[in-house]
Write an enzyme that holds these catalytic residues in place. Structure first.
Site, PDB file in Angstrom:
ATOM      1  N   ASP A 151       0.797  -1.221   0.000  1.00 48.40           N
ATOM      2  CA  ASP A 151       0.000   0.000   0.000  1.00 48.40           C
ATOM      3  C   ASP A 151       0.830   1.271   0.000  1.00 48.40           C
ATOM      4  OD1 ASP A 151      -2.629  -1.058  -0.084  1.00 48.40           O
ATOM      5  OD2 ASP A 151      -2.405  -1.706   1.994  1.00 48.40           O
ATOM      6  N   ASP A 187      -5.991  -5.303  -6.010  1.00 44.16           N
ATOM      7  CA  ASP A 187      -5.744  -3.900  -5.669  1.00 44.16           C
ATOM      8  C   ASP A 187      -4.346  -3.451  -6.098  1.00 44.16           C
ATOM      9  OD1 ASP A 187      -7.350  -5.504  -3.883  1.00 44.16           O
ATOM     10  OD2 ASP A 187      -7.647  -3.753  -2.594  1.00 44.16           O
TER      11      ASP A 187
END
Length: 416
Positions: free
Chosen positions: A119, A179
């Site tokens: 992330d 993602d």
């Protein structure tokens, strides 16, 4: 590469169901957007914390530490508002770039100390926008360089992907989620800045493996693929946030549309735009008749499945990205451009009708953060849902498909 006959059949099927009219919703350009975001932006906490989602009753933002995967979205939202101001020739005294820089400051320590895993790509987004805004900004250059190195260190030449999540209790597991397609842009920008083409090659490798193992024959996606870290073999394909291992989590599908459109933008490899089309077609074909994007396309209808306005806005931005890629082809695919833009506008209109919340701090309600959580985290405002709502609105203006004023849209789509 997919057979040409399959691609032609796919494009033919895309022309079906093009009779609806779609008009950008006026709320997309409401002055409430600026006033809401500014009210939060002018009240930064010390030490810094970042809004991620709201409560379900009053729509009040809930704040989290910088070391959270969503902490880059509110700063990058300031840059989106600067883009809005530039597109609309606004000069209201608000320095959105300065606010973006101010809110990004709290993320700088993460360059050398974070637990964000893959992330770092999301957290780097405001620095990416600053770099686009001013390519001489050393703060942005340093942040992107550090975060790109961090992300690339997670690449495995055996698996051919960057690892999404660490699994210290299962050393042979190598987990990759859809993602992660959104984080590949960090590697491309890192390559641009440093000249290290390895970053670019690793991004391409990751996207290619994702095409093979995350996408089903019907164009739907697995959220999670677990590889064997020692051999690269696929251990399992399933989900972490979706309804079931065989279902399609809508936010993951939306990440895929956007991510593969970006891969085509970066490489011009036709396999990427073909893949983006497949994912986009599955998404728009499976939106229910009421226009409400659910948190998972295959979740049971009863009890009522919650919507996910964030999946809807991400998908809208992804469809507009894909439309621009269709326009960039030689010759331009004008039919594809019109179809994707019409669907993006319709999704934005339906989502606005459902979730626009003037009385909340967020722009939209009805977001689903994590429905399988206990208790489920849904029916909230979500910061990334708001970001992609503003971004999609900006994209429509830059594409000449909408105007800045909240009571005017320059074009509607009828029969194509």
């Amino acid at each position: 590469m997919l057979p040409l006959a399959f691609v032609c059949l796919l494009l033919l099927r895309l022309v079906v169901d093009t009779t609806a009219t779609a008009t950008p919703p006026p709320e997309l350009y409401s002055p409430l957007i600026s006033s809401k975001i500014l009210a939060i932006a002018q009240n930064e906490s010390d030490p810094p914390t970042y809004p991620q989602y709201t409560d379900r009753v009053a729509g009040i933002w809930q704040y989290f530490s910088p070391n959270t995967w969503t902490s880059g979205f509110f700063p990058v939202l300031q840059y989106a508002m600067n883009t809005r101001a530039e597109l609309c020739n606004e000069s209201d005294g608000n320095s959105w770039v300065e606010l973006g820089r101010q809110w990004s400051t709290g993320l700088i320590p993460l360059e050398t100390n974070n637990t964000l895993q893959h992330d770092v790509g999301f957290v780097s987004m405001p620095f990416q926008e600053e770099y686009y805004f001013n390519r001489m900004n050393q703060t942005a250059i340093d942040a992107i360089t550090a975060f790109a190195a961090d992300l690339d260190a997670r690449f495995s030449p055996i698996v051919g992907c960057t690892r999404s999540w660490d699994t210290p209790d299962e050393p042979t597991w190598f987990e990759v989620i859809i993602d992660n397609m959104m984080n590949l842009e960090l590697l491309f920008i890192g390559a641009d800045i440093t000249g290290n083409d390895t970053y670019r090659q690793h991004a391409i490798s990751h996207a290619n493996k994702t095409m093979i193992n995350h996408i089903r024959p019907d164009g739907s996606t697995y959220h999670l693929v677990n590889y064997n870290a020692d051999t690269g073999a696929v251990i399992s394909q399933g989900t972490h946030q979706g309804y079931s291992n065989s279902s399609t989590w809508t936010r993951g599908q939306a990440w895929g549309i956007y991510g593969f459109s970006n891969m085509f933008n970066r490489t011009r490899d036709p396999n990427y735009i073909i893949t983006a089309r497949r994912l986009a077609k599955y998404f728009v074909d499976h939106i229910p008749q009421d226009g409400v994007v659910p948190w998972d396309f295959n979740a049971p209808l009863y009890p009522p499945r919650p919507a996910d306005s964030s999946a809807a806005t991400i998908a809208s931005a992804g469809l507009l990205f894909l439309a621009n890629m269709e326009k960039s082809l030689t010759p331009p695919n004008n039919t594809g451009y019109d179809i994707w833009t019409r669907h993006a506008i319709q999704i934005l209109a339906d989502t606005t009708a459902l979730a626009w919340k003037p009385e909340w701090q967020s722009l939209l309600s009805n977001g689903t953060v994590n429905n399988p959580a206990s208790p489920p985290n849904n029916l909230t405002g979500i910061v990334y849902g708001d970001y992609y709502y503003v971004k999609a609105g900006n994209d429509l203006i830059s594409m000449g498909l909408a105007e800045c004023h909240d009571h005017v849209a320059s074009r509607s789509f009828g029969s194509l």
